[in-house]
Design a protein around this motif. Structure first.
Motif, PDB file in Angstrom:
ATOM      1  N   GLU A   1     -12.788 -96.716 -50.905  1.00 57.24           N
ATOM      2  CA  GLU A   1     -12.359 -96.001 -49.897  1.00 57.24           C
ATOM      3  C   GLU A   1     -12.916 -96.844 -48.656  1.00 57.24           C
ATOM      4  O   GLU A   1     -14.164 -97.448 -48.689  1.00 57.24           O
ATOM      5  N   PRO A   2     -12.388 -96.861 -47.542  1.00 57.48           N
ATOM      6  CA  PRO A   2     -13.085 -97.226 -46.252  1.00 57.48           C
ATOM      7  C   PRO A   2     -14.315 -96.753 -45.876  1.00 57.48           C
ATOM      8  O   PRO A   2     -14.324 -95.471 -46.214  1.00 57.48           O
ATOM      9  N   VAL A   3     -15.174 -97.196 -45.044  1.00 58.45           N
ATOM     10  CA  VAL A   3     -16.564 -96.745 -44.882  1.00 58.45           C
ATOM     11  C   VAL A   3     -16.754 -97.044 -43.454  1.00 58.45           C
ATOM     12  O   VAL A   3     -16.125 -97.814 -43.002  1.00 58.45           O
ATOM     13  N   ALA A   4     -17.454 -96.042 -42.880  1.00 61.02           N
ATOM     14  CA  ALA A   4     -17.968 -96.298 -41.515  1.00 61.02           C
ATOM     15  C   ALA A   4     -18.943 -97.466 -41.400  1.00 61.02           C
ATOM     16  O   ALA A   4     -20.012 -97.247 -41.578  1.00 61.02           O
ATOM     17  N   GLU A   5     -18.462 -98.422 -40.888  1.00 60.13           N
ATOM     18  CA  GLU A   5     -19.244 -99.633 -41.028  1.00 60.13           C
ATOM     19  C   GLU A   5     -20.543 -99.867 -40.064  1.00 60.13           C
ATOM     20  O   GLU A   5     -21.625-100.211 -40.408  1.00 60.13           O
ATOM     21  N   ASP A   6     -20.466 -99.033 -38.826  1.00 56.06           N
ATOM     22  CA  ASP A   6     -21.403 -98.937 -37.888  1.00 56.06           C
ATOM     23  C   ASP A   6     -22.548 -97.865 -38.386  1.00 56.06           C
ATOM     24  O   ASP A   6     -23.498 -97.623 -37.691  1.00 56.06           O
ATOM     25  N   GLU A   7     -22.348 -97.143 -39.586  1.00 56.84           N
ATOM     26  CA  GLU A   7     -23.280 -96.028 -39.838  1.00 56.84           C
ATOM     27  C   GLU A   7     -23.902 -96.542 -41.418  1.00 56.84           C
ATOM     28  O   GLU A   7     -24.847 -95.754 -41.777  1.00 56.84           O
ATOM     29  N   VAL A   8     -23.598 -97.593 -41.904  1.00 54.39           N
ATOM     30  CA  VAL A   8     -24.125 -98.279 -42.986  1.00 54.39           C
ATOM     31  C   VAL A   8     -25.581 -98.413 -42.750  1.00 54.39           C
ATOM     32  O   VAL A   8     -26.158 -98.986 -41.770  1.00 54.39           O
ATOM     33  N   SER A   9     -26.514 -97.885 -43.995  1.00 54.94           N
ATOM     34  CA  SER A   9     -27.874 -98.248 -43.728  1.00 54.94           C
ATOM     35  C   SER A   9     -28.385 -98.812 -45.107  1.00 54.94           C
ATOM     36  O   SER A   9     -27.794 -98.579 -46.100  1.00 54.94           O
ATOM     37  N   ALA A  10     -29.638 -99.602 -45.090  1.00 51.90           N
ATOM     38  CA  ALA A  10     -30.176-100.073 -46.249  1.00 51.90           C
ATOM     39  C   ALA A  10     -31.610 -99.935 -46.396  1.00 51.90           C
ATOM     40  O   ALA A  10     -32.386-100.065 -45.351  1.00 51.90           O
ATOM     41  N   SER A  11     -32.233 -99.610 -47.445  1.00 48.47           N
ATOM     42  CA  SER A  11     -33.640 -99.688 -47.557  1.00 48.47           C
ATOM     43  C   SER A  11     -34.097-100.438 -48.929  1.00 48.47           C
ATOM     44  O   SER A  11     -33.320-100.646 -50.042  1.00 48.47           O
ATOM     45  N   TYR A  12     -35.103-101.082 -48.951  1.00 47.82           N
ATOM     46  CA  TYR A  12     -35.864-101.585 -50.238  1.00 47.82           C
ATOM     47  C   TYR A  12     -37.086-101.245 -50.274  1.00 47.82           C
ATOM     48  O   TYR A  12     -37.994-101.384 -49.578  1.00 47.82           O
ATOM     49  N   GLN A  13     -37.383-100.854 -51.670  1.00 46.15           N
ATOM     50  CA  GLN A  13     -38.673-100.426 -51.977  1.00 46.15           C
ATOM     51  C   GLN A  13     -38.777-100.573 -53.423  1.00 46.15           C
ATOM     52  O   GLN A  13     -38.025-100.359 -54.416  1.00 46.15           O
ATOM     53  N   ASN A  14     -40.237-101.105 -53.830  1.00 44.63           N
ATOM     54  CA  ASN A  14     -40.578-101.350 -55.245  1.00 44.63           C
ATOM     55  C   ASN A  14     -39.367-102.069 -56.082  1.00 44.63           C
ATOM     56  O   ASN A  14     -39.005-101.847 -57.033  1.00 44.63           O
ATOM     57  N   GLY A  15     -38.978-103.182 -55.431  1.00 42.36           N
ATOM     58  CA  GLY A  15     -37.831-103.867 -55.992  1.00 42.36           C
ATOM     59  C   GLY A  15     -36.600-103.239 -55.988  1.00 42.36           C
ATOM     60  O   GLY A  15     -35.669-103.943 -57.025  1.00 42.36           O
ATOM     61  N   VAL A  16     -36.328-102.066 -55.381  1.00 43.21           N
ATOM     62  CA  VAL A  16     -34.909-101.607 -55.591  1.00 43.21           C
ATOM     63  C   VAL A  16     -34.310-101.530 -54.425  1.00 43.21           C
ATOM     64  O   VAL A  16     -34.888-100.865 -53.265  1.00 43.21           O
ATOM     65  N   LEU A  17     -33.194-101.947 -54.104  1.00 42.40           N
ATOM     66  CA  LEU A  17     -32.345-101.975 -52.954  1.00 42.40           C
ATOM     67  C   LEU A  17     -31.437-100.612 -52.825  1.00 42.40           C
ATOM     68  O   LEU A  17     -30.588-100.529 -53.997  1.00 42.40           O
ATOM     69  N   THR A  18     -31.470 -99.994 -51.959  1.00 41.67           N
ATOM     70  CA  THR A  18     -30.337 -98.834 -51.770  1.00 41.67           C
ATOM     71  C   THR A  18     -29.397 -99.174 -50.419  1.00 41.67           C
ATOM     72  O   THR A  18     -30.262 -99.071 -49.362  1.00 41.67           O
ATOM     73  N   VAL A  19     -28.344 -98.928 -50.770  1.00 38.04           N
ATOM     74  CA  VAL A  19     -27.397 -99.153 -49.645  1.00 38.04           C
ATOM     75  C   VAL A  19     -26.596 -97.714 -49.339  1.00 38.04           C
ATOM     76  O   VAL A  19     -26.135 -97.621 -50.517  1.00 38.04           O
ATOM     77  N   ARG A  20     -26.618 -97.293 -48.312  1.00 37.49           N
ATOM     78  CA  ARG A  20     -25.828 -96.064 -48.053  1.00 37.49           C
ATOM     79  C   ARG A  20     -24.525 -96.432 -47.125  1.00 37.49           C
ATOM     80  O   ARG A  20     -24.962 -97.022 -46.014  1.00 37.49           O
ATOM     81  N   LEU A  21     -23.267 -96.002 -47.805  1.00 37.09           N
ATOM     82  CA  LEU A  21     -22.236 -96.372 -46.948  1.00 37.09           C
ATOM     83  C   LEU A  21     -21.399 -95.128 -46.729  1.00 37.09           C
ATOM     84  O   LEU A  21     -20.787 -94.940 -47.577  1.00 37.09           O
ATOM     85  N   PRO A  22     -21.504 -94.395 -45.567  1.00 41.25           N
ATOM     86  CA  PRO A  22     -20.847 -93.057 -45.280  1.00 41.25           C
ATOM     87  C   PRO A  22     -19.306 -93.704 -45.191  1.00 41.25           C
ATOM     88  O   PRO A  22     -18.824 -94.423 -44.750  1.00 41.25           O
TER      89      PRO A  22
END
Length: 140
Positions: A105-126
């Protein structure tokens, strides 16, 4: 009666071929070079993409969101020489990986966030709002 060794070899090659195909299509079986292991979760109001990228720095990772797809690319540069000595054995070399994840589904592009910790990338796409604000259309 003894089996033909060529038949046995053919069976082994068929089995390996099936495992490679399964790895490419379903994410199981043998790993595909340059591929990134990812999980995509639907957390009601957002999608959460988690990717294993051990050994990369945040500067090595590039994320792009375009036309309903998240593209992940990472390149780890190798040092030409070891600081303070020489290599005796060297297995950790330059490696580039990429993955394109189609979002349902479409996501709110201006609200996407990403974090990287201990070799794991996490991307949150509202998810893009719109389901509740839908307009009823009357048919004449």
């Amino acid at each position: 009666m003894r089996r033909n060794p060529f038949e046995e070899l053919e069976e082994v090659l068929d089995r390996v071929s099936r495992q490679v195909e399964e790895g490419m299509t379903r994410g199981t079986g043998l790993p595909v070079p340059g591929d990134v292991d990812v999980d995509v979760a639907d957390a009601d109001d957002e999608y959460v993409v988690t990717a294993d990228l051990p050994g990369y720095d945040t500067d090595d990772i590039e994320l792009t969101l375009s036309e309903g797809s998240l593209r992940l690319e990472a390149t780890r540069e190798e040092a030409d020489e070891y600081e303070g000595g020489r290599y005796i054995r060297r297995e950790r070399t330059q490696r580039s990986v990429s993955r394109r994840i189609r979002l349902p589904e479409p996501v709110a592009e201006d609200e996407v966030s990403a974090s990287y910790q201990n070799g794991v990338l996490t991307v949150r796409l509202p998810k893009e709002a719109g389901g509740e604000d839908a307009t009823q259309i009357d048919i004449d």
